[in-house]
Design an enzyme around this catalytic site. Sequence first.
Site, PDB file in Angstrom:
ATOM      1  CG  ASN A  26      45.776  34.691  33.784  1.00  0.00           C
ATOM      2  OD1 ASN A  26      46.273  33.268  34.295  1.00  0.00           O
ATOM      3  ND2 ASN A  26      46.355  35.693  34.255  1.00  0.00           N
TER       4      ASN A  26
ATOM      5  CB  VAL B 107      40.129  40.222  24.080  1.00  0.00           C
ATOM      6  CG1 VAL B 107      39.824  39.938  25.337  1.00  0.00           C
ATOM      7  CG2 VAL B 107      39.366  39.328  23.076  1.00  0.00           C
TER       8      VAL B 107
ATOM      9  NE  ARG C 167      31.497  40.128  33.026  1.00  0.00           N
ATOM     10  CZ  ARG C 167      32.326  40.784  32.953  1.00  0.00           C
ATOM     11  NH1 ARG C 167      32.465  42.128  32.775  1.00  0.00           N
ATOM     12  NH2 ARG C 167      33.653  40.430  33.425  1.00  0.00           N
TER      13      ARG C 167
ATOM     14  CG  HIS D   8      34.615  45.950  27.622  1.00  0.00           C
ATOM     15  ND1 HIS D   8      33.615  45.300  28.294  1.00  0.00           N
ATOM     16  CD2 HIS D   8      35.994  45.517  28.261  1.00  0.00           C
ATOM     17  CE1 HIS D   8      34.321  44.448  29.232  1.00  0.00           C
ATOM     18  NE2 HIS D   8      35.421  44.737  29.056  1.00  0.00           N
TER      19      HIS D   8
ATOM     20  CD  GLN E 260      49.616  42.958  18.466  1.00  0.00           C
ATOM     21  OE1 GLN E 260      48.161  42.826  18.775  1.00  0.00           O
ATOM     22  NE2 GLN E 260      50.237  42.532  19.414  1.00  0.00           N
TER      23      GLN E 260
ATOM     24  CG  ASP F  83      30.200  43.950  28.652  1.00  0.00           C
ATOM     25  OD1 ASP F  83      31.083  44.327  29.766  1.00  0.00           O
ATOM     26  OD2 ASP F  83      31.089  44.078  27.643  1.00  0.00           O
TER      27      ASP F  83
ATOM     28  NE  ARG G  10      38.848  46.853  34.941  1.00  0.00           N
ATOM     29  CZ  ARG G  10      37.913  47.534  35.389  1.00  0.00           C
ATOM     30  NH1 ARG G  10      37.599  48.513  36.130  1.00  0.00           N
ATOM     31  NH2 ARG G  10      36.511  46.673  35.264  1.00  0.00           N
TER      32      ARG G  10
HETATM   33  P1  NAD Z   1      47.630  38.521  31.021  1.00  0.00           P
HETATM   34  O1  NAD Z   1      48.462  39.311  31.684  1.00  0.00           O
HETATM   35  O2  NAD Z   1      47.305  36.899  31.653  1.00  0.00           O
HETATM   36  O3  NAD Z   1      48.208  38.022  29.782  1.00  0.00           O
HETATM   37  C1  NAD Z   1      48.399  39.051  28.768  1.00  0.00           C
HETATM   38  C2  NAD Z   1      49.567  38.163  27.834  1.00  0.00           C
HETATM   39  O4  NAD Z   1      49.916  39.281  26.850  1.00  0.00           O
HETATM   40  C3  NAD Z   1      50.928  38.034  28.496  1.00  0.00           C
HETATM   41  O5  NAD Z   1      51.343  36.799  28.520  1.00  0.00           O
HETATM   42  C4  NAD Z   1      51.764  39.088  27.903  1.00  0.00           C
HETATM   43  O6  NAD Z   1      53.056  38.639  27.817  1.00  0.00           O
HETATM   44  C5  NAD Z   1      51.277  39.427  26.593  1.00  0.00           C
HETATM   45  N1  NAD Z   1      51.400  40.466  25.800  1.00  0.00           N
HETATM   46  C6  NAD Z   1      51.911  41.795  26.310  1.00  0.00           C
HETATM   47  N2  NAD Z   1      52.191  42.685  25.248  1.00  0.00           N
HETATM   48  C7  NAD Z   1      52.058  41.819  24.074  1.00  0.00           C
HETATM   49  C8  NAD Z   1      52.555  42.232  22.744  1.00  0.00           C
HETATM   50  N3  NAD Z   1      52.793  43.391  22.511  1.00  0.00           N
HETATM   51  N4  NAD Z   1      52.196  41.168  22.043  1.00  0.00           N
HETATM   52  C9  NAD Z   1      51.657  40.033  22.154  1.00  0.00           C
HETATM   53  N5  NAD Z   1      51.577  39.547  23.360  1.00  0.00           N
HETATM   54  C10 NAD Z   1      51.777  40.598  24.505  1.00  0.00           C
HETATM   55  O7  NAD Z   1      46.307  39.196  30.823  1.00  0.00           O
HETATM   56  P2  NAD Z   1      44.650  38.406  30.508  1.00  0.00           P
HETATM   57  O8  NAD Z   1      43.973  38.190  31.850  1.00  0.00           O
HETATM   58  O9  NAD Z   1      45.027  37.352  29.269  1.00  0.00           O
HETATM   59  O10 NAD Z   1      43.987  39.743  29.847  1.00  0.00           O
HETATM   60  C11 NAD Z   1      44.533  40.350  28.658  1.00  0.00           C
HETATM   61  C12 NAD Z   1      43.835  41.517  28.107  1.00  0.00           C
HETATM   62  O11 NAD Z   1      42.230  41.195  28.020  1.00  0.00           O
HETATM   63  C13 NAD Z   1      43.782  42.707  29.221  1.00  0.00           C
HETATM   64  O12 NAD Z   1      43.886  43.776  28.724  1.00  0.00           O
HETATM   65  C14 NAD Z   1      42.379  42.406  30.029  1.00  0.00           C
HETATM   66  O13 NAD Z   1      42.101  43.732  30.487  1.00  0.00           O
HETATM   67  C15 NAD Z   1      41.619  42.050  28.808  1.00  0.00           C
HETATM   68  N6  NAD Z   1      40.290  41.637  29.114  1.00  0.00           N
HETATM   69  C16 NAD Z   1      39.085  42.083  28.163  1.00  0.00           C
HETATM   70  C17 NAD Z   1      37.721  41.556  28.447  1.00  0.00           C
HETATM   71  C18 NAD Z   1      36.471  42.294  27.562  1.00  0.00           C
HETATM   72  O14 NAD Z   1      35.488  41.780  27.930  1.00  0.00           O
HETATM   73  N7  NAD Z   1      36.983  42.890  26.513  1.00  0.00           N
HETATM   74  C19 NAD Z   1      37.553  40.478  29.466  1.00  0.00           C
HETATM   75  C20 NAD Z   1      38.841  40.230  30.325  1.00  0.00           C
HETATM   76  C21 NAD Z   1      39.924  40.704  30.036  1.00  0.00           C
HETATM   77  C1  LMR Z   2      36.249  42.342  32.257  1.00  0.00           C
HETATM   78  O1  LMR Z   2      35.251  42.810  31.896  1.00  0.00           O
HETATM   79  O2  LMR Z   2      36.098  41.369  33.025  1.00  0.00           O
HETATM   80  C2  LMR Z   2      37.530  42.575  31.626  1.00  0.00           C
HETATM   81  O3  LMR Z   2      37.458  43.670  30.710  1.00  0.00           O
HETATM   82  C3  LMR Z   2      38.668  42.909  32.758  1.00  0.00           C
HETATM   83  C4  LMR Z   2      38.254  44.253  33.631  1.00  0.00           C
HETATM   84  O4  LMR Z   2      39.397  44.902  33.586  1.00  0.00           O
HETATM   85  O5  LMR Z   2      37.323  44.390  33.954  1.00  0.00           O
END
Ligand code: NAD
Ligand code: LMR
Length: 329
Positions: free
Chosen positions: A17, A131, A164, A189, A114, A161, A94
């Site tokens: 996503n 991320v 936000r 985070h 990685q 954050d 999550r």
């Molecule tokens: P998502 O499930 O839509 O996409 C994750 C993708 O990662 C999937 O397509 C999956 O096949 C792929 N994947 C899984 N394991 C993998 C690997 N070993 N190597 C390569 N690709 C792999 O999830 P999303 O909504 O895109 O979110 C991804 C991550 O980002 C989550 O952990 C989410 O919590 C995190 N996130 C962090 C922040 C932040 O502020 N730091 C904000 C939003 C989301």
């Molecule tokens: C966020 O802050 O939106 C991301 O880290 C996704 C989450 O799990 O809250």
Amino acid sequence: MSMKQPLRVAVTGAAGNISYAMLFRIASGEMLGKDQPVILQLLEIAPALDALKGVVMELEDCAFPLLAGIVQTDDATVAFKDVDYALLVGSRPRGPGMERKDLLEANAAIFSAQGKALNDVASRDVKVLVVGNPANTNALIAQRNAPDLDPRNFTAMTRLDHNRAMAQLAGKTDSTVNDVKKMIIWGNHSSTQYPDLTACTVNGKPALDLVDRTWYEGTYIPEVQQRGAAIIKARGASSAASAANAAIAHMRTWALGTDENDWVSMGVYSNGEYGIAEGLIYSFPCTCTNGDWSIVDGVDVSSDFSKEKMAATEQELSEERDAVAHLLP
Ligand code: NAD
Ligand code: LMR
């Protein structure tokens, strides 16, 4: 048209996503500049390679003038080969009722593998942004598994954050985000992060003179801390477009620099600044110049309130680090 050499940008979880909201913007020059060609090196797990093919078809169909090539693979050593930038997004998000650290068990192993691959094949100057959650500790895992790279090359995303916190403050003070300067997110985070208004100004006035202390402590801080969970509750899925936007902003600032008289929040390697344990990836106020970040010196953290909040989020990061000790060489 541009004569710059293309830079190589790896994105993991490229069919997910966040990536769907991010790749098109990177390819159009929003991350590294409108004169900087890029080669996208996209990593997915094998079952998602078909979906990735569809994303790549769409990237091709945009005919982006700056998109100089696309690699699609499920092999990290191919995806990270010679990369200048790596956005590590791929990992499980999550669901409702979970804390981000509940993802540690599911996601931590991804970042040790990685980190090793980056160590083996990436550019020695690679800039890495984690991320995938829990972002700070995943960044620590990747960094510790890449002993030949400078630990400063590994960062975690707290820019969302930071954004936000700016937007909520602008709304409360009837101003715009352009008026808000010197915001700080300290720490993890997670819901222990400390959005700190001590140094923050709105239209040049101290933010803490413009808002009520009760609102600051009882509404503002918890709302910024819990914003991710509120989005999951409302949307049924975690933030994607705003996360992609923050990731692009984090890399853009790191590469092209901070605005004058302002700073950003970045999860970076602690060398003991502000008394934070050395080696943790902790969010600090940072400025960036010439492709390098530095932690802002001299912010007033002397109040008991700040000391307590900064220590609580540091404590959580130490606990997360100890929980993944087996992945930290
Ligand atoms: P998502 O499930 O839509 O996409 C994750 C993708 O990662 C999937 O397509 C999956 O096949 C792929 N994947 C899984 N394991 C993998 C690997 N070993 N190597 C390569 N690709 C792999 O999830 P999303 O909504 O895109 O979110 C991804 C991550 O980002 C989550 O952990 C989410 O919590 C995190 N996130 C962090 C922040 C932040 O502020 N730091 C904000 C939003 C989301
Ligand atoms: C966020 O802050 O939106 C991301 O880290 C996704 C989450 O799990 O809250």
